[in-house]
Design a protein around this motif. Structure first.
Motif, PDB file in Angstrom:
ATOM      1  N   LYS A  14      13.967  32.733 -86.281  1.00 49.16           N
ATOM      2  CA  LYS A  14      14.253  33.309 -84.915  1.00 49.16           C
ATOM      3  C   LYS A  14      14.160  34.899 -85.063  1.00 49.16           C
ATOM      4  O   LYS A  14      13.585  35.539 -84.288  1.00 49.16           O
ATOM      5  CB  LYS A  14      15.813  33.119 -84.553  1.00 49.16           C
ATOM      6  N   LYS A  15      14.656  35.498 -86.104  1.00 47.61           N
ATOM      7  CA  LYS A  15      14.589  36.880 -86.374  1.00 47.61           C
ATOM      8  C   LYS A  15      13.323  37.410 -86.806  1.00 47.61           C
ATOM      9  O   LYS A  15      12.849  38.315 -85.942  1.00 47.61           O
ATOM     10  CB  LYS A  15      15.558  37.304 -87.483  1.00 47.61           C
ATOM     11  N   TYR A  65      23.379  23.246 -93.134  1.00 45.24           N
ATOM     12  CA  TYR A  65      23.718  24.667 -93.173  1.00 45.24           C
ATOM     13  C   TYR A  65      22.379  25.439 -93.712  1.00 45.24           C
ATOM     14  O   TYR A  65      22.060  26.247 -93.001  1.00 45.24           O
ATOM     15  CB  TYR A  65      24.640  24.952 -94.433  1.00 45.24           C
ATOM     16  N   LYS A  66      21.786  24.682 -94.627  1.00 49.29           N
ATOM     17  CA  LYS A  66      20.337  25.067 -94.941  1.00 49.29           C
ATOM     18  C   LYS A  66      19.414  25.203 -93.699  1.00 49.29           C
ATOM     19  O   LYS A  66      18.463  26.234 -93.541  1.00 49.29           O
ATOM     20  CB  LYS A  66      19.750  24.049 -96.149  1.00 49.29           C
ATOM     21  N   LYS A  67      19.220  24.060 -92.841  1.00 44.64           N
ATOM     22  CA  LYS A  67      18.565  24.111 -91.793  1.00 44.64           C
ATOM     23  C   LYS A  67      19.024  25.202 -90.712  1.00 44.64           C
ATOM     24  O   LYS A  67      18.139  26.010 -90.262  1.00 44.64           O
ATOM     25  CB  LYS A  67      18.457  22.916 -90.968  1.00 44.64           C
ATOM     26  N   PHE A  68      20.290  25.526 -90.647  1.00 41.66           N
ATOM     27  CA  PHE A  68      20.659  26.599 -89.766  1.00 41.66           C
ATOM     28  C   PHE A  68      20.243  28.009 -90.059  1.00 41.66           C
ATOM     29  O   PHE A  68      19.901  28.832 -89.444  1.00 41.66           O
ATOM     30  CB  PHE A  68      22.249  26.578 -89.411  1.00 41.66           C
ATOM     31  N   ARG A  69      20.481  28.110 -91.400  1.00 47.46           N
ATOM     32  CA  ARG A  69      20.057  29.385 -92.015  1.00 47.46           C
ATOM     33  C   ARG A  69      18.626  29.774 -91.891  1.00 47.46           C
ATOM     34  O   ARG A  69      18.011  30.841 -91.647  1.00 47.46           O
ATOM     35  CB  ARG A  69      20.365  29.600 -93.710  1.00 47.46           C
ATOM     36  N   THR A  70      17.907  28.698 -92.062  1.00 43.63           N
ATOM     37  CA  THR A  70      16.233  28.735 -91.915  1.00 43.63           C
ATOM     38  C   THR A  70      15.846  28.985 -90.426  1.00 43.63           C
ATOM     39  O   THR A  70      15.188  29.880 -90.164  1.00 43.63           O
ATOM     40  CB  THR A  70      15.523  27.541 -92.265  1.00 43.63           C
ATOM     41  N   TYR A  71      16.508  28.313 -89.636  1.00 42.10           N
ATOM     42  CA  TYR A  71      16.346  28.677 -88.007  1.00 42.10           C
ATOM     43  C   TYR A  71      16.539  29.988 -87.678  1.00 42.10           C
ATOM     44  O   TYR A  71      16.058  30.747 -86.989  1.00 42.10           O
ATOM     45  CB  TYR A  71      17.267  27.720 -87.274  1.00 42.10           C
ATOM     46  N   LEU A  72      17.817  30.486 -88.278  1.00 47.52           N
ATOM     47  CA  LEU A  72      18.211  31.944 -87.810  1.00 47.52           C
ATOM     48  C   LEU A  72      17.190  32.947 -88.541  1.00 47.52           C
ATOM     49  O   LEU A  72      16.718  33.940 -87.803  1.00 47.52           O
ATOM     50  CB  LEU A  72      19.655  32.511 -88.372  1.00 47.52           C
ATOM     51  N   SER A  73      16.760  32.807 -89.564  1.00 44.81           N
ATOM     52  CA  SER A  73      15.835  33.639 -90.329  1.00 44.81           C
ATOM     53  C   SER A  73      14.461  33.706 -89.398  1.00 44.81           C
ATOM     54  O   SER A  73      13.962  34.581 -89.074  1.00 44.81           O
ATOM     55  CB  SER A  73      15.610  33.471 -91.670  1.00 44.81           C
TER      56      SER A  73
END
Length: 86
Positions: A37-38, A27-35
């Motif tokens: 990307k933004k 979850y932490k990695k996914f949130r980092t990836y999304l931020s």
């Protein structure tokens, strides 16, 4: 909280804990990836806007007229086949 008794219960509890921990990391990695990307998207938009301004400023300095967009090209219509003379 895990089903079973004795060592089975301990093994199940460890498995549940490991799954929870792995899910937390994912979850932490996914949130980092999304931020990130933004941020990349915003940076790309800022760079594009800046380069457009620079091109316009350069054109004004060089005395070039503002470019107008080309009109869309018209498609050629298919010629109708004439009937052979009999």
């Amino acid at each position: 909280m895990a089903p079973g008794q004795g060592p089975v219960k301990i093994a199940a509890a460890l498995a549940i804990a490991a799954a929870g921990l792995g899910g937390g990391f994912a979850y932490k990695k996914f949130r980092t990836y999304l931020s990130e990307k933004k941020l990349r998207k915003e940076r790309r938009q800022r760079d594009a806007a800046a380069s457009q301004k620079e091109q316009k400023a350069r054109a004004v300095r060089n005395g070039a007229a503002a470019k107008s967009r080309k009109p869309p090209r018209k498609r050629k219509k298919a010629a109708t086949k004439s009937k052979p003379a009999e």
